[in-house]
Structure formats: structure tokens, C-alpha cells
Design a protein around this motif. Structure first.
Motif, PDB file in Angstrom:
ATOM      1  N   ALA B 113      57.950  42.177  46.985  1.00  0.00           N
ATOM      2  CA  ALA B 113      57.188  41.345  46.065  1.00  0.00           C
ATOM      3  C   ALA B 113      57.859  41.223  44.689  1.00  0.00           C
ATOM      4  O   ALA B 113      58.054  40.099  44.209  1.00  0.00           O
ATOM      5  CB  ALA B 113      55.764  41.871  45.951  1.00  0.00           C
ATOM      6  N   PRO B 114      58.260  42.342  44.037  1.00  0.00           N
ATOM      7  CA  PRO B 114      58.882  42.183  42.712  1.00  0.00           C
ATOM      8  C   PRO B 114      60.208  41.431  42.774  1.00  0.00           C
ATOM      9  O   PRO B 114      60.486  40.576  41.917  1.00  0.00           O
ATOM     10  CB  PRO B 114      59.133  43.625  42.256  1.00  0.00           C
ATOM     11  N   ILE B 115      61.007  41.704  43.813  1.00  0.00           N
ATOM     12  CA  ILE B 115      62.311  41.042  43.912  1.00  0.00           C
ATOM     13  C   ILE B 115      62.144  39.546  44.112  1.00  0.00           C
ATOM     14  O   ILE B 115      62.736  38.719  43.413  1.00  0.00           O
ATOM     15  CB  ILE B 115      63.149  41.651  45.058  1.00  0.00           C
ATOM     16  N   GLY B 116      61.278  39.187  45.090  1.00  0.00           N
ATOM     17  CA  GLY B 116      61.057  37.773  45.355  1.00  0.00           C
ATOM     18  C   GLY B 116      60.503  37.054  44.126  1.00  0.00           C
ATOM     19  O   GLY B 116      60.956  35.962  43.763  1.00  0.00           O
ATOM     20  N   LEU B 117      59.556  37.722  43.469  1.00  0.00           N
ATOM     21  CA  LEU B 117      58.933  37.144  42.279  1.00  0.00           C
ATOM     22  C   LEU B 117      59.981  36.919  41.186  1.00  0.00           C
ATOM     23  O   LEU B 117      60.062  35.827  40.592  1.00  0.00           O
ATOM     24  CB  LEU B 117      57.857  38.122  41.778  1.00  0.00           C
ATOM     25  N   ALA B 118      60.790  37.947  40.938  1.00  0.00           N
ATOM     26  CA  ALA B 118      61.792  37.841  39.874  1.00  0.00           C
ATOM     27  C   ALA B 118      62.788  36.725  40.182  1.00  0.00           C
ATOM     28  O   ALA B 118      63.076  35.875  39.330  1.00  0.00           O
ATOM     29  CB  ALA B 118      62.514  39.175  39.712  1.00  0.00           C
ATOM     30  N   ILE B 119      63.295  36.702  41.421  1.00  0.00           N
ATOM     31  CA  ILE B 119      64.288  35.686  41.776  1.00  0.00           C
ATOM     32  C   ILE B 119      63.697  34.282  41.623  1.00  0.00           C
ATOM     33  O   ILE B 119      64.309  33.385  41.036  1.00  0.00           O
ATOM     34  CB  ILE B 119      64.797  35.909  43.221  1.00  0.00           C
ATOM     35  N   GLY B 120      62.464  34.109  42.131  1.00  0.00           N
ATOM     36  CA  GLY B 120      61.839  32.795  42.057  1.00  0.00           C
ATOM     37  C   GLY B 120      61.586  32.349  40.623  1.00  0.00           C
ATOM     38  O   GLY B 120      61.867  31.210  40.252  1.00  0.00           O
ATOM     39  N   CYS B 121      61.080  33.264  39.790  1.00  0.00           N
ATOM     40  CA  CYS B 121      60.784  32.903  38.399  1.00  0.00           C
ATOM     41  C   CYS B 121      62.064  32.581  37.634  1.00  0.00           C
ATOM     42  O   CYS B 121      62.113  31.622  36.859  1.00  0.00           O
ATOM     43  CB  CYS B 121      60.041  34.042  37.703  1.00  0.00           C
ATOM     44  N   ILE B 122      63.094  33.391  37.853  1.00  0.00           N
ATOM     45  CA  ILE B 122      64.358  33.147  37.152  1.00  0.00           C
ATOM     46  C   ILE B 122      64.929  31.790  37.568  1.00  0.00           C
ATOM     47  O   ILE B 122      65.325  30.975  36.732  1.00  0.00           O
ATOM     48  CB  ILE B 122      65.355  34.292  37.442  1.00  0.00           C
ATOM     49  N   ALA B 123      64.922  31.527  38.889  1.00  0.00           N
ATOM     50  CA  ALA B 123      65.454  30.254  39.375  1.00  0.00           C
ATOM     51  C   ALA B 123      64.663  29.087  38.793  1.00  0.00           C
ATOM     52  O   ALA B 123      65.236  28.101  38.314  1.00  0.00           O
ATOM     53  CB  ALA B 123      65.412  30.222  40.899  1.00  0.00           C
ATOM     54  N   GLY B 124      63.343  29.219  38.810  1.00  0.00           N
ATOM     55  CA  GLY B 124      62.514  28.124  38.343  1.00  0.00           C
ATOM     56  C   GLY B 124      62.618  27.914  36.839  1.00  0.00           C
ATOM     57  O   GLY B 124      62.625  26.780  36.358  1.00  0.00           O
ATOM     58  N   TYR B 125      62.733  29.016  36.081  1.00  0.00           N
ATOM     59  CA  TYR B 125      62.743  28.896  34.634  1.00  0.00           C
ATOM     60  C   TYR B 125      64.060  28.326  34.126  1.00  0.00           C
ATOM     61  O   TYR B 125      64.079  27.426  33.296  1.00  0.00           O
ATOM     62  CB  TYR B 125      62.471  30.251  33.983  1.00  0.00           C
ATOM     63  N   PHE B 126      65.172  28.873  34.624  1.00  0.00           N
ATOM     64  CA  PHE B 126      66.465  28.428  34.092  1.00  0.00           C
ATOM     65  C   PHE B 126      66.909  27.098  34.683  1.00  0.00           C
ATOM     66  O   PHE B 126      67.561  26.310  34.024  1.00  0.00           O
ATOM     67  CB  PHE B 126      67.528  29.499  34.329  1.00  0.00           C
ATOM     68  N   GLY B 127      66.546  26.863  35.964  1.00  0.00           N
ATOM     69  CA  GLY B 127      66.944  25.605  36.583  1.00  0.00           C
ATOM     70  C   GLY B 127      68.459  25.501  36.699  1.00  0.00           C
ATOM     71  O   GLY B 127      69.176  26.492  36.592  1.00  0.00           O
ATOM     72  N   GLY B 128      68.946  24.274  36.939  1.00  0.00           N
ATOM     73  CA  GLY B 128      70.377  24.025  36.955  1.00  0.00           C
ATOM     74  C   GLY B 128      71.122  24.849  37.990  1.00  0.00           C
ATOM     75  O   GLY B 128      70.637  25.054  39.099  1.00  0.00           O
ATOM     76  N   ILE B 129      72.272  25.343  37.584  1.00  0.00           N
ATOM     77  CA  ILE B 129      73.167  26.019  38.527  1.00  0.00           C
ATOM     78  C   ILE B 129      72.561  27.333  39.022  1.00  0.00           C
ATOM     79  O   ILE B 129      72.690  27.689  40.197  1.00  0.00           O
ATOM     80  CB  ILE B 129      74.564  26.229  37.876  1.00  0.00           C
ATOM     81  N   VAL B 130      71.847  28.054  38.135  1.00  0.00           N
ATOM     82  CA  VAL B 130      71.203  29.315  38.530  1.00  0.00           C
ATOM     83  C   VAL B 130      70.225  29.035  39.670  1.00  0.00           C
ATOM     84  O   VAL B 130      70.211  29.721  40.700  1.00  0.00           O
ATOM     85  CB  VAL B 130      70.447  29.924  37.333  1.00  0.00           C
ATOM     86  N   ASP B 131      69.430  27.986  39.478  1.00  0.00           N
ATOM     87  CA  ASP B 131      68.441  27.596  40.473  1.00  0.00           C
ATOM     88  C   ASP B 131      69.129  27.266  41.795  1.00  0.00           C
ATOM     89  O   ASP B 131      68.730  27.748  42.858  1.00  0.00           O
ATOM     90  CB  ASP B 131      67.680  26.373  39.933  1.00  0.00           C
ATOM     91  N   THR B 132      70.188  26.436  41.724  1.00  0.00           N
ATOM     92  CA  THR B 132      70.872  26.011  42.931  1.00  0.00           C
ATOM     93  C   THR B 132      71.402  27.214  43.712  1.00  0.00           C
ATOM     94  O   THR B 132      71.179  27.331  44.920  1.00  0.00           O
ATOM     95  CB  THR B 132      72.042  25.071  42.578  1.00  0.00           C
ATOM     96  N   ILE B 133      72.081  28.124  42.994  1.00  0.00           N
ATOM     97  CA  ILE B 133      72.676  29.272  43.683  1.00  0.00           C
ATOM     98  C   ILE B 133      71.591  30.141  44.320  1.00  0.00           C
ATOM     99  O   ILE B 133      71.642  30.452  45.518  1.00  0.00           O
ATOM    100  CB  ILE B 133      73.513  30.119  42.702  1.00  0.00           C
ATOM    101  N   LEU B 134      70.579  30.489  43.531  1.00  0.00           N
ATOM    102  CA  LEU B 134      69.532  31.379  44.057  1.00  0.00           C
ATOM    103  C   LEU B 134      68.802  30.741  45.237  1.00  0.00           C
ATOM    104  O   LEU B 134      68.505  31.398  46.231  1.00  0.00           O
ATOM    105  CB  LEU B 134      68.543  31.743  42.948  1.00  0.00           C
ATOM    106  N   MET B 135      68.534  29.436  45.127  1.00  0.00           N
ATOM    107  CA  MET B 135      67.777  28.806  46.204  1.00  0.00           C
ATOM    108  C   MET B 135      68.618  28.619  47.464  1.00  0.00           C
ATOM    109  O   MET B 135      68.099  28.671  48.569  1.00  0.00           O
ATOM    110  CB  MET B 135      67.210  27.458  45.734  1.00  0.00           C
TER     111      MET B 135
END
Lengths: 337, 299
Positions: B113-135
Motif C-alpha cells: 500500500a505505501p509503495i503503490g501510493l507513493a509511486i502513484g502520487c509522485i507520478a501523478g504530481y510531477f507528470g511528464g517524464i517521471v509519470d511516463t517512466i513510472l507508469m
């Protein structure tokens, strides 16, 4: 048109990236194994020089990136390595075992859709009533029983106690080797051979695993159908159609359902992928000679090439199904611009 | 006391943050209490947790004690659920098995839960390349059916409880990341986030203090609904010989050994099977009810 093309290109490139990721992941799984594949192949007591030679032959003395490129090269040539257990190339084994799984999963999907969609529509129409609750419980129960448990219970009741269904396996021993393999799909092959007794026998053997898998996936189909239909029934065109005096059946199936049908394509694709997972367990219990059983038998014997090969294949099918669903959705639904 | 709490919690004009929060939770509880299936689920889960915690007190026998003269006995006053192939008491093993299952489920959720939450929030907040890579990474893990990937992971590690937990966790986080990302995207542009940014809040502070807490209700629903799938995956791994190993009274492993005599002594396999079914159905009931209560628009 241009925009549609662009978004399709974006989808395709993301699929390619995912495929690349799949190969990296399976490569890593194949490398981090507990048993040294060289020792597994030559045995514990092999002399040092034999171990070194075999290691070189298997390419395991190369640096990891080189090994990965080699792995990609092999995959591109349809080479998944050899199975220690069956002594066949994994690709050959998969071609032999896949039709049985395909037959099982496809039949289960058809059955699940035939029952699950009407159930979901019914629950949506009767939303909030006892019928809706009853359907919900039946569906949630289907999602709460482990598939292996259902399989064992079914064998106990219908095979052992009632003697209604045949035992595990794909056909009776008397038909063993009687039917020429054409497609590998037994129900079709027996029809091609014109042997109706064998056809009936194959159908009887399919009944239990297919019904169990269908029940397992019906839950998801029914729940999604219900959710989509509830939305669709709120549409003003539905109210208009009712106000015009059309019968309820006509409004539901003629007006509301077609708008939902497109969304259900995606659900079907996902369900089919989930069925492959269910098939792994079901095939093990029913001794069904498909890729699921191939996977578990290889696992228990720490035979990694088949494990990696089957995992990769299932991953590929998964990605492929999602892509097909995505494309169909774009083609079929005029609302997607 | 009860009535005082009720009035305090349901106060229309809460005077403190704490009071408002309690009021929120109390309203959710009131809604949940009205959902029959949800309450049935909650009760079964409470019983299950109680059984797992108090297993040593409730057990009538030592779960590992063998009695080969009394193999595969039918249920009786001495052995309530009969005995297994080594004469061990099934009732006691079932209780201790609950500990294994509960432990695995908690371990997976705490990891995921914490890992998934952190990854999703970071991807969604920063957007752009961070989002693309994480997703993209998320998509790769989503591209396998859970059990198949878990099986392959366990095979690569080493069959056992720890590997099973790790394998299930590795396959379970992507949906959480997807969910957290979607939630983040909906609040990222809100005025209150912009206000925090203007007051000089760092991105990390905004993500962890202001966005992540908003994802918690959806997370709770998701975790509850996921529990049954985690329990079944764990049991399936045990059944296929890749999870908890034989002397352990894990329910899936119990069924795996009992399937050899399913036609003669069917209850040996059926009893742990019923246990898995009840617990996983209970989590599904509760999750379904929580979704109605916490997220009315999602229904």
C-alpha cells in the motif's frame, strides 16, 4: 483522422515498451534462480572442466547485458530454450499444449458471457431489490472460492459421489491416440474425424473445468455489466424510448444494451486474460494437458526454461488482448474521437 | 456517555479538527452499520482475527503433534474436525493456519500500500517524464496475471512463506499506483494545492502531507477488496507447493496434501477450503459495502 492515428501510434509505442519490459522481467526471473542451471544439467559430481565447458556452451560465462541480447536474439527466432523435463524445445511443447488451454478458456469465456451479461443487466434493471442483492452474493461468492477448491469439490460430488461426470483428463483412455491431431482442439478434431462418441466424450470431460472457470469469471462480467447498464439506463434516450411506449425488453436490449456492448469488449478481453490464470490451477487439478499444467509441473521440477517461456507467452497474450480491446473500442465506439 | 459522543461527533459545527475528523468517521460507521452484507463481512473478519491471535488458547491440541494410530479420523468429540494424514488435529491446525494467512496478508498490504501510493502520487504530481517512466513500469507488471507472475517469482527465489509474500507484493502494487495516480490527477490542479505551493510548501511536503491523505479512502476500499484476492493467491501458491511448506498449517498447503484422499476423507480438504472461502467472502462483502459508503459516486 490524424488525431486518431496519433493516439494509435502512442498506444503501439507503449505496447512495444511493455513488451520490452516483459522480456527484461522474464530474463531476470530466469537468471535469479536458486539452482545453478549448469549443475542441474550435468549433475553434482561432474568434473570441473565439464562444468566450465557446459557453462560456456550455455553462454552463461558472458556478461549479463550480452546474455540479455542473446536471449532477445533467441526469442526473436522463436527459441525459448530446451525443457530438461520433456527433452523438447519449449516452443514445441507450448505449441503442443496451448490448444488445450485455448479450448478450455474460450469455452469458459463464452459460457461466462452468456450467463454473466444477462445477470448483470437483470441486476441493473432491478437495482437495489432482493434480486440485485442475490445476484451480488452469487457473484461475490464466485470470486471468493479458490478455483482449486471448486475443482476438488466438483470432482468429489459429480465424479465420485454421483458418477455423473468423467474423471480428470481430456478424454477417456479408450479414445487415446484414436483421434488425429489437426487443430489440437479436441472438440474440433473429433468432429473432423467424424467420431461422435469421441466428441461427446471430449465435451463431457470439458464440462467440469469449463463450468468452474466460467463461474469464476462470470462474477467480474456480471458486476461490470451491472455498473455499465445502471449508467446507460439513466440516459435520456432511455426515458424517451419508454415514454414513446416501447416495451421494457425492447428498451433494455434494443436501446440501452448496444451502448454498453462496446465497453463490454474490454471486459471480455480482461476476463480472457484472467481465465489463463484460472486455467493454471484448474488444469493442475483436472490433469488437463494445457500450458497451465506444463507450467506447474515445470515449476515443481525447477525446470526454468518452460517456466520463463510460459510466463512470457501468457504476458504476451495479456498485452495482445489489451491492445485488441483498445483498437476495437476505438473502431466500434463512435464517441471515441 | 454514548449519547454524548454521538452528539459531539455529529455536531454540525465542529469546533476542532479532531472533532470534524471523528464526526466523519462516525458518519461512515453509521452508514456501514446499515449495510447488512458489510456487517456480516466485518463480523467474520473480526472472528477470524480473534481466532488467529488467540490460537494457542483456543486450540485443543498441539498443531504439530502426530498420532499415526489415529490417522484421517472423522470429526468427533475429541477431534472436532477430525485428523489429517499424520493424525494431527485439524481444528488446531486450522486455528494456527489462520495466523499464517493473516500474517501473509498483513505483510503484503504493509509492503504494497505505501509503495503503490507513493509511486502513484509522485507520478501523478510531477507528470511528464517521471509519470511516463513510472507508469510504463507499472504497465509491465500489470501485463501478467497475478498468480502466474507470483509463481515465476517464487520459482526464481525459493518456495516458502517469505518468497510468497515478496512475490505477491511484487505483483500487487501496480493497481494501487494506478489508483493513486488517478486520484492525484484530480486534485493536482485544485486551488488549495496551488495555495500550498504559493506559501512555499515543497513538492514532497505537498505530496506526502496533502495529496496522499486524500487517497486514503479509496485506498481502504481497494485494500479490502484486494484482501480476498491476496488470500486466494497465497492459498493457490500453497496449493501448488510454492507457498508455505508442508509442516506449516497454511490452509492452501493443507488442501494440497489432503487432495490425495479427497474421495475417501473429503473433510480433510473441505475444512480449510471452507475457511478460505468464508474469510475471502467476508473481505469481499466488507469491501463492497465500504465502496458504497466511502465512495458513493463509484457505485
Amino acid at each position: 483522422m490524424n488525431r486518431r492515428f496519433k493516439s494509435l501510434a502512442a498506444t503501439l509505442s507503449s505496447v512495444l515498451l511493455t513488451l520490452f519490459g516483459l522480456t527484461v522481467l522474464t530474463f531476470l526471473i530466469g537468471r535469479v534462480m536458486p539452482v545453478d542451471p549448469v549443475i542441474a544439467a550435468v549433475g553434482d559430481n561432474a568434473p570441473e572442466d565439464v562444468i566450465l565447458r557446459v557453462r560456456a556452451e550455455m553462454g552463461l560465462d558472458q556478461p549479463i547485458p550480452v546474455q540479455f541480447l542473446h536471449y532477445l536474439y533467441q526469442l526473436a527466432h522463436g527459441d525459448f530454450g530446451m525443457s530438461v523435463l520433456t527433452k523438447n524445445p519449449v516452443a514445441t511443447d507450448i505449441v503442443r499444449f496451448f490448444p488445450a488451454t485455448f479450448e478450455l478458456a474460450t469455452a469458459a469465456l463464452l459460457l461466462a458471457a452468456l450467463i454473466g451479461i444477462p445477470l448483470g443487466v437483470w441486476a441493473a434493471v432491478r437495482q437495489g431489490t432482493f434480486t440485485d442483492q442475490a445476484i451480488r452474493v452469487v457473484c461475490l461468492a464466485g470470486h471468493s472460492v479458490p478455483v482449486f477448491m471448486l475443482s476438488l469439490i466438483s470432482l468429489l460430488i459429480f465424479y465420485s459421489w454421483l458418477d455423473l461426470a468423467p474423471g480428470p483428463g481430456r478424454q477417456d483412455i479408450i479414445f487415446d491416440g484414436m483421434i488425429d491431431t489437426v487443430t489440437g482442439i479436441l472438440t474440433i478434431d473429433t468432429l473432423i474425424a467424424g467420431d461422435f462418441d469421441a466428441f461427446k466424450d471430449a465435451l463431457a470431460h470439458m464440462a467440469q473445468p469449463v463450468i468452474i472457470l466460467a463461474y469464476f469469471s462470470m462474477a467480474y462480467i456480471a458486476r461490470m455489466t451491472r455498473a455499465f447498464m445502471i449508467d446507460a439506463l439513466k440516459g435520456e434516450y432511455v426515458i424517451t424510448a419508454r415514454a414513446k411506449g416501447l416495451s421494457l425488453t425492447k428498451v433494455i436490449w434494443g436501446h440501452a444494451f448496444p451502448t454498453v456492448a462496446v465497453q463490454l469488449v474490454t471486459v471480455m478481453a480482461l476476463t480472457y486474460a484472467g481465465l489463463l490464470e484460472g486455467a493454471v490451477v484448474t488444469e493442475t487439478v483436472f490433469s488437463w494437458p494445457g500450458i497451465g499444467q506444463y507450467l506447474t509441473v515445470s515449476l515443481m521440477n525447477a525446470d526454468m526454461n518452460p517456466v520463463v517461456g510460459t510466463t512470457l507467452l501468457i504476458g504476451l497474450i495479456y498485452v495482445g488482448l489489451n491492445l485488441i480491446a483498445d483498437i476495437l473500442y476505438r473502431v466500434l465506439d463512435p464517441r471515441v474521437q | 456517555m454514548n449519547a454524548t459522543f454521538r452528539n459531539w461527533a455529529l455536531d454540525e459545527n465542529p469546533s476542532s479538527r479532531r472533532q470534524a475528523a471523528w464526526g466523519n468517521w462516525y458518519r461512515i460507521w453509521l452508514n456501514l452499520r446499515g449495510n447488512a452484507l458489510g456487517m456480516i463481512g466485518l463480523t467474520i473478519i473480526a472472528i477470524f482475527i480473534g481466532i488467529a491471535i488467540f490460537a494457542p488458547l483456543l486450540a485443543t491440541h498441539d498443531p504439530a503433534m502426530q498420532d499415526l494410530g489415529n490417522r484421517l479420523a472423522a470429526p468427533s468429540a475429541l477431534h472436532w474436525f477430525g485428523t489429517d494424514e499424520l493424525g494431527r488435529d485439524i481444528y488446531s491446525r486450522l486455528l494456527y493456519g489462520g495466523r499464517v494467512t493473516l500474517g501473509m496478508v498483513i505483510a503484503v498490504v504493509v509492503l504494497v500500500a505505501p509503495i503503490g501510493l507513493a509511486i502513484g502520487c509522485i507520478a501523478g504530481y510531477f507528470g511528464g517524464i517521471v509519470d511516463t517512466i513510472l507508469m510504463r513500469i507499472t504497465d509491465i507488471f500489470l501485463a501478467f496475471p497475478r498468480l502466474v507472475l507470483a509463481l515465476a517469482f517464487v520459482a526464481a527465489l525459493k518456495p516458502g512463506v517469505e518468497s510468497a509474500i515478496l512475490a505477491i507484493a511484487l505483483t500487487a502494487w501496480p493497481p494501487y499506483a494506478r489508483m493513486a495516480r488517478a486520484e492525484t490527477l484530480t486534485v493536482r490542479g485544485s486551488d488549495f494545492i496551488a495555495a500550498y505551493r504559493l506559501t512555499g510548501g515543497s513538492s514532497w511536503r505537498i505530496i506526502f502531507r496533502h495529496i496522499m491523505p486524500l487517497c486514503v479512502p479509496t485506498l481502504i476500499v481497494r485494500v479490502t477488496l484486494d484482501m480476498s484476492s491476496i488470500i486466494i493467491t497465497a492459498a493457490s501458491l500453497g496449493f501448488l507447493g510454492m507457498g508455505a511448506q508442508p509442516p506449516s498449517p497454511e490452509w492452501g498447503a493443507m488442501i494440497a496434501t489432503a487432495k490425495r484422499f479427497i474421495f475417501e476423507q473429503w473433510w480433510v480438504a473441505a475444512i480449510p477450503g471452507i475457511a478460505i472461502f468464508c474469510v475471502s467472502l467476508a473481505f469481499n462483502f466488507l469491501g463492497d459495502a465500504l465502496r458504497d459508503v466511502l465512495d458513493p459516486k463509484g457505485n
